[in-house]
Design an enzyme around this catalytic site. Structure first.
Site: not given
Ligand SMILES: [Zn+2]
Ligand SMILES: *[C@@H]1O[C@H](CO)[C@@H](O)[C@H](O)[C@H]1NC(C)=O
Length: 337
Positions: A91-92, A147, A164, A219-221, A271, A293
């Site tokens: 979301a963010r 998020r 996920r 996506h970011s960032y 990771y 990203e």
């Molecule tokens: Zn993301």
């Protein structure tokens, strides 16, 4: 609807033409609401009906529509390969949706400059994966860090991390089984969420007929271009191809005026994290799958998830240079037969 009737072309700096739809319009200098994004897409479908098709592919938990825009050159030739792009799982990450809108703008409105990308390929773009979370994150400054999506998740808590909730390596690594985890709740099982189910269905359609060649999730960032796997420390067969194509994008960006410093690497480099859409798309048959990203820093200014509005235009333009280079190479590596 009904607002986007007149189209005026505005020249910004002489180089960049955008349609100013009377009513809502897109100038890449603001973050659009869910409704404004919908109006923008409606306006394009109205103004460019020979090259644009909108499709309602699902609904979010709160009943907002998930819509794709399919962009072609209008020649009606069936069976072209497909580049599929989505944005806004989280979301963010407001810059992600905006970037997707700019990609749409380049392909539709700036068609004359970019038609080489549409000769033998169609692009299908879902600019807003998580409209409920996005709308929530915009509704109050305290909520800007949201998020997940907005479906109740258990123990009185809300939201699942949609990235996920896919089934490849579900639950592995950096994922949480706690419904109250603010960021990383994986859901009770894979594909429990309407938004992830919708994307699953579209990806399976595109691989069933063997058309889906590039899956790109914005996506970011971090200024990174990631490729599978994310869920395990294993190497995919065509990692070299992924690396080459990502590096072509990064090279193109490096020639822009104030380039971000990107890196290309597997999703597992920092990771492992199971349940991502990137791994899923690759697993079901997209030969190329990336997470892009976007940068969180510009010059000396570190803005992380919150790029100030005055930077939007140069950020989305830079990304387009990279996406364009990536697409050129995808088309070369996987020509439509
Ligand atoms: Zn993301
Ligand atoms: C979504 O729409 C359905 C069908 O109209 C309704 O039953 C449901 O309560 C709505 N969901 C929300 C969260 O508003």
């Amino acid at each position: 609807m009904g607002l986007s009737i007149f189209v005026i072309t505005v020249f910004l700096g002489g180089a960049f033409a955008v349609p100013a739809l009377v009513g809502p319009f897109y100038q890449t200098n603001d973050y659009y609401t869910y409704e404004e994004i919908g109006d923008y897409l409606d306006g394009l479908a109205w103004s460019y009906s020979n090259r644009v098709v909108l499709k309602e592919i699902g609904v979010s938990y709160e009943n907002r529509t998930l819509r794709t825009i399919t962009i072609s050159n209008g020649d009606g030739r069936p069976g072209k390969n497909v580049i599929f792009i989505d944005a806004g799982f989280h979301a963010r990450e407001w810059l992600a949706h905006t970037t997707a809108l700019n990609i749409i703008n380049e392909l539709v409105v700036n068609y004359d400059k970019n038609k080489d990308l549409l000769d033998d390929y169609e692009w299908i773009i879902l600019p807003l994966v998580n409209p409920d979370g996005y709308t929530y994150s915009r509704s109050d400054i305290e909520r800007i860090d949201w998020r997940k999506n907005r479906k109740p998740s258990g123990n009185g808590c809300i939201g699942t991390d949609l990235n996920r909730n896919f089934e490849v390596g579900w639950g592995a690594g950096d994922a949480s089984d706690d419904p109250c985890n603010f960021q990383l709740y994986r859901g009770e099982a894979p594909f429990t969420e309407p938004e992830s189910q919708t994307i699953q269905r579209v990806l399976l359609e595109l691989t069933a007929n063997n058309r889906g060649k590039l899956y790109l999730s914005i996506h970011s960032y971090g200024a990174e271009i990631l490729y599978p796997w994310s869920y395990a420390k294993e190497t995919i067969k065509n990692y070299k191809e992924h690396l080459e194509i990502a590096e072509k994008a990064i090279q193109a960006i490096s020639k822009t005026s104030r380039p971000s410093k990107y890196v290309a690497r597997p999703g597992n480099a920092m990771y492992v994290a199971g349940g991502s859409s990137m791994d899923y798309a690759y697993k079901v048959g997209f030969p190329l799958s990336f997470v892009w990203e976007l940068p969180g820093i510009r010059g000396n200014e570190e803005f992380k998830f919150y790029p100030p509005k005055y930077l939007i235009r140069e950020l989305v333009r830079e990304t387009w240079v990279g996406v364009r280079a990536m697409a050129k190479n995808v088309i070369k590596y996987y020509p439509t037969s």
